[in-house]
Design an enzyme around this catalytic site. Structure first.
Site, mmCIF file in Angstrom:
data_model
loop_
_atom_site.group_PDB
_atom_site.id
_atom_site.type_symbol
_atom_site.label_atom_id
_atom_site.label_comp_id
_atom_site.label_asym_id
_atom_site.label_seq_id
_atom_site.Cartn_x
_atom_site.Cartn_y
_atom_site.Cartn_z
ATOM 1 C CG HIS A 37 10.355 -29.738 -29.159
ATOM 2 N ND1 HIS A 37 10.771 -30.850 -29.681
ATOM 3 C CD2 HIS A 37 11.319 -28.610 -29.512
ATOM 4 C CE1 HIS A 37 12.007 -30.388 -30.259
ATOM 5 N NE2 HIS A 37 12.255 -29.247 -30.464
ATOM 6 C CD GLU B 95 9.068 -6.906 -20.380
ATOM 7 O OE1 GLU B 95 8.765 -7.844 -19.606
ATOM 8 O OE2 GLU B 95 8.574 -5.780 -19.867
ATOM 9 C CG ASN C 223 3.123 -1.033 2.599
ATOM 10 O OD1 ASN C 223 2.505 -2.048 2.109
ATOM 11 N ND2 ASN C 223 4.369 -0.734 2.346
ATOM 12 N N GLY C 224 2.020 -3.501 4.772
ATOM 13 C CA GLY C 224 2.521 -4.395 5.222
ATOM 14 C C GLY C 224 1.730 -5.520 5.565
ATOM 15 C CE LYS D 158 5.160 -4.497 -19.334
ATOM 16 N NZ LYS D 158 6.315 -4.808 -18.762
ATOM 17 C CE LYS E 270 6.507 0.504 -11.521
ATOM 18 N NZ LYS E 270 6.366 -0.047 -12.830
ATOM 19 N NE ARG F 176 4.033 1.725 -1.486
ATOM 20 C CZ ARG F 176 5.205 0.958 -1.535
ATOM 21 N NH1 ARG F 176 6.052 1.112 -2.393
ATOM 22 N NH2 ARG F 176 5.313 -0.107 -0.854
ATOM 23 C CD1 TRP G 87 -2.968 -4.371 -4.901
ATOM 24 C CD2 TRP G 87 -2.130 -5.833 -3.414
ATOM 25 N NE1 TRP G 87 -2.636 -5.765 -5.462
ATOM 26 C CE2 TRP G 87 -2.155 -6.569 -4.560
ATOM 27 C CE3 TRP G 87 -1.337 -6.398 -2.369
ATOM 28 C CZ2 TRP G 87 -1.655 -7.859 -4.622
ATOM 29 C CZ3 TRP G 87 -0.885 -7.678 -2.382
ATOM 30 C CH2 TRP G 87 -1.114 -8.430 -3.781
ATOM 31 C CB CYS H 170 -0.801 0.037 1.325
ATOM 32 S SG CYS H 170 -1.781 -1.639 1.762
ATOM 33 C CD GLU I 206 2.567 -6.574 -16.406
ATOM 34 O OE1 GLU I 206 3.410 -5.847 -17.312
ATOM 35 O OE2 GLU I 206 2.846 -6.276 -15.277
HETATM 36 O O1 M6R Z 1 10.348 -3.711 -8.608
HETATM 37 P P1 M6R Z 1 10.547 -4.811 -9.424
HETATM 38 O O2 M6R Z 1 11.496 -4.708 -10.521
HETATM 39 O O3 M6R Z 1 11.263 -5.834 -8.393
HETATM 40 O O4 M6R Z 1 9.304 -5.581 -9.753
HETATM 41 C C1 M6R Z 1 9.280 -6.942 -10.440
HETATM 42 C C2 M6R Z 1 8.019 -7.122 -10.921
HETATM 43 O O5 M6R Z 1 6.806 -7.019 -9.840
HETATM 44 C C3 M6R Z 1 7.615 -6.181 -12.033
HETATM 45 O O6 M6R Z 1 8.530 -6.298 -13.097
HETATM 46 C C4 M6R Z 1 6.246 -6.544 -12.844
HETATM 47 O O7 M6R Z 1 6.411 -7.952 -13.438
HETATM 48 C C5 M6R Z 1 5.674 -5.672 -13.644
HETATM 49 N N1 M6R Z 1 4.415 -5.452 -13.491
HETATM 50 C C6 M6R Z 1 6.037 -5.897 -15.094
HETATM 51 O O8 M6R Z 1 5.538 -4.945 -15.783
#
Ligand code: M6R
Length: 609
Positions: free
Chosen positions: A504, A481, A98-99, A485, A604, A27, A74, A2, A488
Site C-alpha cells: 500500500h 521493536e 534533575n528536572g 533497536k 535512558k 540518565r 542531559w 539527569c 537507536e
Molecule cells: O522507561 P520506559 O519503559 O517508560 O521508557 C520508554 C522509552 O523511553 C524507552 O523504551 C525507549 O524507547 C528505549 N530507548 C528503547 O530502547
C-alpha cells in the site's frame, strides 16, 4: 533528565560520588560535575561529555572531604558546556538538579533585582540563588523547602552549604529521588544502583518531601515542614547486577540475562500443570472484571511495542477489546473513559513523564489505573492503583532489551489471568501455553549460543543506509521493536510495517540497496508472509528471513536465513524473534563501532514531556 547524587559518610566523597554517577549515566551524559566542601567554600569540578572526562579533570585533585554532591546531565536549558554543567553555586550554596523549573525566568528577574549574578544558561541556577537568599535567615532545610515551594515544574535536588559541610538536603517533585540508608553513611540518588555500594536499604521520598542527611541519620519533613515517616524498603540487587558482569557492554549483558529475567518475571505467578496464573497484585480488580468494557495500554518506545503485543495476547485469551496508544499522543485525545475502563501504563523505568502524565489524565477522567513497571518504588508505580513489577533487574543500557521481554511476558500472563477470570480460556489451554513458556529460557539460550550467525549477517549489512522490517500478527510489534533497536544504536535508518501494508505504499522504497528483514516463524500467517517475501524479492530487495527450525527444509529462497528453535504455540515465538532483532541491532552497531550503551541524543529515562 539527569542523575543526581548527594553523599555524607566516612568514605572519600569524590570517589563515592563518581562511582554513584557511573550507575546513573544512563540518565544523561552530556556533562558531569561534583562539589565537595573545601575550607569554608566548595571545590567544584565540572567537565563536558561523559563521566570519564570528569574523572580526568579530577585526576590531580586531592580532597579528604567525606560529603558532597554530584551530577550527570542531559541538557534541557542551555547547551552542554562547563558553565551549564552542575553543580551550580551561589555564595554559600551548591546544588544539583534533575528536572525543569518552568518559572525560572520570573525567578531570575526577581533574583537579578536582588543583586544576584548568573553565570549559566540553565533553569537550575535560580534555585541556587534563591536557596542562598532564604538561607540568610533560615536553616538549610528550611531554605530548600521555601525555594522548592516557589519553583514550578519538576525537580530532584541535592543541596549543600559551605557553612555546614556535613549536611546534605534533598527534595523531589515529579522526578525520582531515593535515600540510601547505610551505616553512618547516607546517599540521596536518582536511582537505586547509584547507592548499592553502600546499602540495599532505601527510603523513597514522596512528592515534595525533604530529607536532611547527616552522619547521624536522616530527618524527613513534608512540604509544610512537618516531620514525616516513610517506610524503608530493601532491594536484593547485588551491586554487580548493575555492573557489566564480564560483557563488553550493558546491552549485551542485558540481552544475555533474558533466560533468567524471563524466569524471574513469571516466578510465583504460574502453576503450569494446573493451568493457573496468579496476579495477587490485581486481586482488587476481580469483583469488577465482568464489568470491564475495555483496556487501554499506554507506553513509549519499547514499552509501546510490548503494549502492542499485549493487545494481541489479551484480545485472544481474555476477549476484551484493547486499545494501545503512545502515552504522548494519548494526552491529546479526548477519549471517553469511566470506572469500567482499565488503563495500564507500561514502563521500564516507571519515570517516563509522558506515561506518568497520560495515566494522571486517565485517572482524572475516571478510569482505573494500573502499571506494569520494572523499577520498584518508581513514580508511576507509586501513583497507580494496581502495580505489577516485571522483576527484570536494573536495565542500564539506553536501548531496552530485557525489559521488553519481561513486559511482553507479564502482559501474556495477564491475558491468561483475565481470560480465566472471565471464563474465556480453560485450564487445559493455559497449561499447554505455560508448559511451552517454561521451555522458552532454554530456547533463548540456544539462540544466544548461535549468535555468531546473526553477527555474521549483521556485518554483511553494516554499510546499508536503509532497512525495512516486516511481520504479521505477533511478529508485527517485533518488527517495530527490531527497527527501533537498529535505529537507536547503529543509526541505520529502519522502517517497520505490517507485512500486508507494504504493497500500500512503502514497497515503493525498495530496491537492491534496501534490505528487508522478514519475521515469519509462525505457521498460521506463513503463507501470506511468504507471498510478501516474493513481492519484496521482485523489487530486487535482499531478504533476511527469520524462520522456525521446522521450516529449514522448505523456507523460500532468500539471501540470508536465521532460524529460531521451534515452539508449539505461535505466541511463544515472539520471545525468540525478539532476541534475533536485538542481536542483529547490537552486532550492526558494534560493526560500525558505535557506543552501544549510550547512543547519541538519547537518555535512558525520559523524565520530560
Ligand atoms: O522507561 P520506559 O519503559 O517508560 O521508557 C520508554 C522509552 O523511553 C524507552 O523504551 C525507549 O524507547 C528505549 N530507548 C528503547 O530502547
Amino acid at each position: 533528565m539527569c542523575g543526581v547524587v548527594g553523599y555524607v559518610g566516612t568514605r572519600n566523597a569524590v570517589d563515592t560520588i563518581i562511582s554513584g554517577l557511573s550507575k546513573l549515566e544512563y540518565r544523561g551524559y552530556d556533562s558531569a560535575g561534583v562539589a565537595v566542601p573545601d575550607n569554608g567554600d566548595f571545590l567544584i569540578v565540572r567537565a563536558v561529555g561523559k563521566l570519564d572526562n570528569l574523572r580526568k579533570a579530577l585526576k590531580d585533585v586531592k580532597t579528604t572531604a567525606t560529603a558532597g554532591i554530584g551530577h550527570t546531565r542531559w541538557a534541557t536549558h542551555g547547551k552542554p558546556s562547563e558553565t551549564n554543567a552542575h553543580p551550580h553555586k551561589s555564595t554559600h550554596i551548591a546544588l544539583v538538579h534533575n528536572g525543569i523549573i518552568e518559572n525560572f525566568s520570573e525567578l531570575k528577574t526577581e533574583l537579578l533585582g536582588l543583586g544576584y549574578k548568573f553565570s549559566s544558561d540553565t533553569d537550575t541556577e535560580v534555585l541556587a540563588h534563591l536557596t542562598e537568599e532564604y538561607y540568610k535567615t533560615n536553616s538549610l532545610l528550611e531554605a530548600v523547602r521555601l525555594t522548592a515551594a516557589r519553583a514550578r515544574g519538576s525537580y530532584a535536588l541535592t543541596v549543600m552549604s559551605a557553612r555546614e559541610p556535613d549536611k546534605i538536603v534533598a527534595t523531589r517533585r515529579d522526578a525520582p529521588l531515593l535515600i540510601g540508608i547505610g551505616s553512618g553513611e547516607y546517599m540521596a540518588a536518582s536511582d537505586i544502583p547509584a547507592a548499592l555500594d553502600i546499602t540495599r536499604d532505601f527510603i523513597r521520598l514522596e512528592e515534595n518531601d525533604l530529607a536532611e542527611l547527616t552522619r547521624t541519620g536522616v530527618k524527613l519533613v513534608n512540604k509544610d515542614g512537618r516531620d514525616v515517616h516513610r517506610e524503608p524498603f530493601h532491594v536484593d540487587w547485588e551491586p554487580e547486577m548493575a555492573e557489566k558482569g564480564g560483557f563488553d557492554t550493558f546491552m549485551l549483558k542485558e540481552i544475555y540475562e533474558q533466560p533468567r529475567t524471563i524466569v524471574d518475571t513469571m516466578r510465583g505467578k504460574i502453576v503450569p500443570d494446573e493451568g493457573k496464573v496468579f496476579f495477587g497484585e490485581f486481586d482488587g480488580l476481580v469483583p469488577s472484571i465482568d464489568k470491564l468494557e475495555r483496556i487501554v495500554l499506554l507506553g513509549c518506545g519499547t514499552s509501546w511495542h510490548s503494549s502492542l503485543l499485549g493487545k494481541l495476547f489479551i484480545e485472544k485469551y481474555a476477549h476484551i477489546s484493547v486499545e494501545v496508544d503512545t502515552a504522548s499522543e494519548f494526552s491529546h485525545r479526548e477519549l471517553p473513559l469511566n470506572k469500567n475502563v482499565l488503563v495500564i501504563g507500561v514502563s521500564q523505568s516507571g519515570e517516563t513523564a509522558d506515561t506518568r502524565n497520560a495515566l494522571r489524565l486517565a485517572r482524572a477522567r475516571g478510569a482505573v489505573i494500573a502499571a506494569i513497571c520494572n523499577v520498584v518504588g518508581s513514580s508511576i508505580s507509586s501513583e497507580a492503583d494496581y502495580v505489577i513489577y516485571t522483576h527484570a533487574g536494573p536495565e542500564i543500557s539506553v536501548a531496552s532489551t530485557k525489559a521488553f521481554t519481561s513486559q511482553a511476558l507479564t502482559l501474556f500472563l495477564l491475558a491468561l489471568w483475565l481470560g480465566e477470570k472471565r471464563e474465556k480460556v480453560d485450564s487445559k489451554t493455559t497449561s499447554g501455553l505455560l508448559l511451552d513458556l517454561l521451555r522458552i529460557p532454554d530456547k533463548i539460550k540456544q539462540l544466544l549460543d548461535n549468535k555468531d550467525e546473526i553477527k555474521r549477517i549483521a556485518e554483511i549489512y553494516k554499510d546499508t543506509k536503509n532497512f525495512m522490517y516486516i511481520g504479521r500478527n505477533f511478529t508485527c510489534p517485533i518488527a517495530l521493536e527490531g527497527a527501533l533497536k537498529l535505529k537507536e544504536i547503529s543509526y541505520i535508518h529502519a522502517e517497520a510495517y505490517p507485512a500486508g501494508e507494504l504493497k500500500h505504499g512503502p514497497i515503493a522504497l525498495l530496491d537492491d540497496s534496501f534490505p528487508v528483514m522478514i519475521f515469519a516463524p509462525d505457521i498460521k500467517v506463513q503463507e501470506k508472509i511468504f507471498s510478501n517475501m516474493q513481492e519484496v524479492k521482485a523489487r530486487g530487495a535482499k531478504v533476511i528471513g527469520v524462520f522456525s527450525e521446522r521450516n529449514r527444509a522448505n523456507f523460500p529462497a532468500c539471501e540470508n536465513q536465521i532460524f529460531i528453535p521451534d515452539c508449539d504455540k505461535e505466541e511463544m515465538t515472539t520471545f525468540l524473534t525478539t532476541i534475533v532483532a536485538q542481536l542483529f541491532a547490537y552486532y550492526s552497531a558494534q560493526a560500525l563501532d558505535k557506543d552501544v550503551d549510550k547512543p547519541r541524543n538519547l537518555a535512558k529515562s525520559v523524565t520530560v514531556e
